[in-house]
Structure formats: structure tokens, C-alpha cells
Design a protein around this motif. Sequence first.
Motif, PDB file in Angstrom:
ATOM      1  N   SER A 195     -16.041 -15.205   4.626  1.00 31.91           N
ATOM      2  CA  SER A 195     -16.288 -14.923   5.965  1.00 31.91           C
ATOM      3  C   SER A 195     -15.217 -15.972   6.740  1.00 31.91           C
ATOM      4  CB  SER A 195     -17.700 -15.075   6.448  1.00 31.91           C
ATOM      5  OG  SER A 195     -18.204 -16.277   5.926  1.00 31.91           O
TER       6      SER A 195
ATOM      7  N   THR B  80     -25.907  -9.549   7.806  1.00 29.95           N
ATOM      8  CA  THR B  80     -27.447 -10.215   8.068  1.00 29.95           C
ATOM      9  C   THR B  80     -28.303  -9.144   8.155  1.00 29.95           C
ATOM     10  OG1 THR B  80     -26.942 -10.295  10.574  1.00 29.95           O
ATOM     11  CG2 THR B  80     -26.060 -12.106   9.031  1.00 29.95           C
TER      12      THR B  80
ATOM     13  N   ARG C 192     -23.984 -10.359   0.123  1.00 30.69           N
ATOM     14  CA  ARG C 192     -24.183 -11.751   0.782  1.00 30.69           C
ATOM     15  C   ARG C 192     -23.340 -12.847   0.159  1.00 30.69           C
ATOM     16  NH1 ARG C 192     -30.023  -9.891   0.185  1.00 30.69           N
ATOM     17  NH2 ARG C 192     -30.526  -8.773   2.516  1.00 30.69           N
ATOM     18  N   THR C 193     -23.362 -12.958  -1.166  1.00 29.86           N
ATOM     19  CA  THR C 193     -22.603 -14.112  -1.802  1.00 29.86           C
ATOM     20  C   THR C 193     -21.280 -14.093  -1.467  1.00 29.86           C
ATOM     21  OG1 THR C 193     -24.554 -13.983  -3.516  1.00 29.86           O
ATOM     22  CG2 THR C 193     -22.444 -15.098  -4.104  1.00 29.86           C
TER      23      THR C 193
ATOM     24  N   SER D  20     -20.354 -14.581   1.951  1.00 31.81           N
ATOM     25  CA  SER D  20     -20.376 -16.160   2.335  1.00 31.81           C
ATOM     26  C   SER D  20     -19.102 -16.928   1.946  1.00 31.81           C
ATOM     27  CB  SER D  20     -21.611 -16.880   1.652  1.00 31.81           C
ATOM     28  OG  SER D  20     -21.397 -16.725   0.375  1.00 31.81           O
ATOM     29  N   LYS D  21     -18.416 -16.413   0.959  1.00 24.99           N
ATOM     30  CA  LYS D  21     -17.171 -17.094   0.395  1.00 24.99           C
ATOM     31  C   LYS D  21     -15.915 -16.726   1.136  1.00 24.99           C
ATOM     32  CE  LYS D  21     -18.765 -16.703  -4.362  1.00 24.99           C
ATOM     33  NZ  LYS D  21     -18.634 -16.395  -5.520  1.00 24.99           N
TER      34      LYS D  21
END
Length: 190
Positions: free
Chosen positions: A66, A120, A59-60, A63-64
Motif C-alpha cells: 500500500s 478495509t 489484507r497481508t 499492508s506490504k
Amino acid sequence: MQAATFGSSSNATQPIPGVPKPCFTYKGPRVWAGRGIHTIIYQLTSKMSLTAKDKDVVRTFWSKVSGKKDDIGADALNRMMIVYPQTKTYFSHWKDLSPGSAQVRKHGSTVMKAVGDAVTKIDDLSGGLINLSELHAFTLRVDPVNFRILGLNILVVLATMFPDTFTPEVHVSMDKFLAALARALAEKYR
């Protein structure tokens, strides 16, 4: 002192002076003899499960990166078609399969949008991707091994585009995630 002869039955299991003892010795059958590296990788990663830490890392990292998902997808799809030309058969209806073509870029974007959606739904990939699994199994009839092939190409692109953030920890977690994603997409093939 007599020199050790390697391979003889008397010395095969005896320690050799000055050589560190191995951590373990595999005594099972050679189950991978004659198989390709991708089959071996798939078999090794198919047993890995995503831990809570892996999910957080994915997830982390996502987020960087995407914001560049369209470029990642286009490059990964280009690489897949070059390195694994047999995958082009699924896109034979396209007019232009050349690297950077509009159709390749568009589908790469579509693929990475689905990867983002999977991030997600990381807690229930099989349930969350059931529609995609059905589409690829029943309508498109894509050989499920191609999901893992594309995942490997995505890993290569991520490593080349984000060398500073694609740490070994991220590599392991993303590899496990993409393997789990490939298994979820192959769910309807069983």
C-alpha cells in the motif's frame, strides 16, 4: 496390434495404450465459443467467492504494497488506456492522457485509495462501496466491464512491481478480491 485412429466413433472414448487417462472429460456445450478472453475470465471469476484465507492473504499483501499505491494506480491506469484504448472515452475531458501525466497519476491515486478502502471493507464490499457504485452508475455512467478490465491491469502491475511477494496464492486471492470489487461496483447497474 492395430493402431488407434483418432476421431473415429469406435476409438473416441477408448483408452490409448501408453497415454495417461485424463482426469475428467468435459461433455457439455461449448458455451464460450466466439467470446473474448476477458469475457471468459469474467465469467470464471464471477462465481468465485472470497474465503477467510483469501481475505487474510489480501489484507497481508495490501499492508506490504500500500505504500506504493500511487505508483500502482498510475501504472495500472496507463496500461488500461494503452491496452484498452476504448476506456479513454471516459476521460476525454482531460487535457493530457499521456502516460505519466498529472491527471492520470492523480486518478490512479484516487482509484488505489478506493481499493485500499475496499480492503478495509472486504467483509461487506457491496454495502461498503454503495456510494462509489451509485456514482459510477448514475453520474459517471461507466460501463461496468471496465471495472474488471482495470482490475486485470492492477494485477499485472502488482505482479511486475512485487515479483517476490506476488506468489501464486496472492495472485489467486487478489484476483478473487478484484473480481468481487468489480461486482460490488456494478451492484447499482442491476
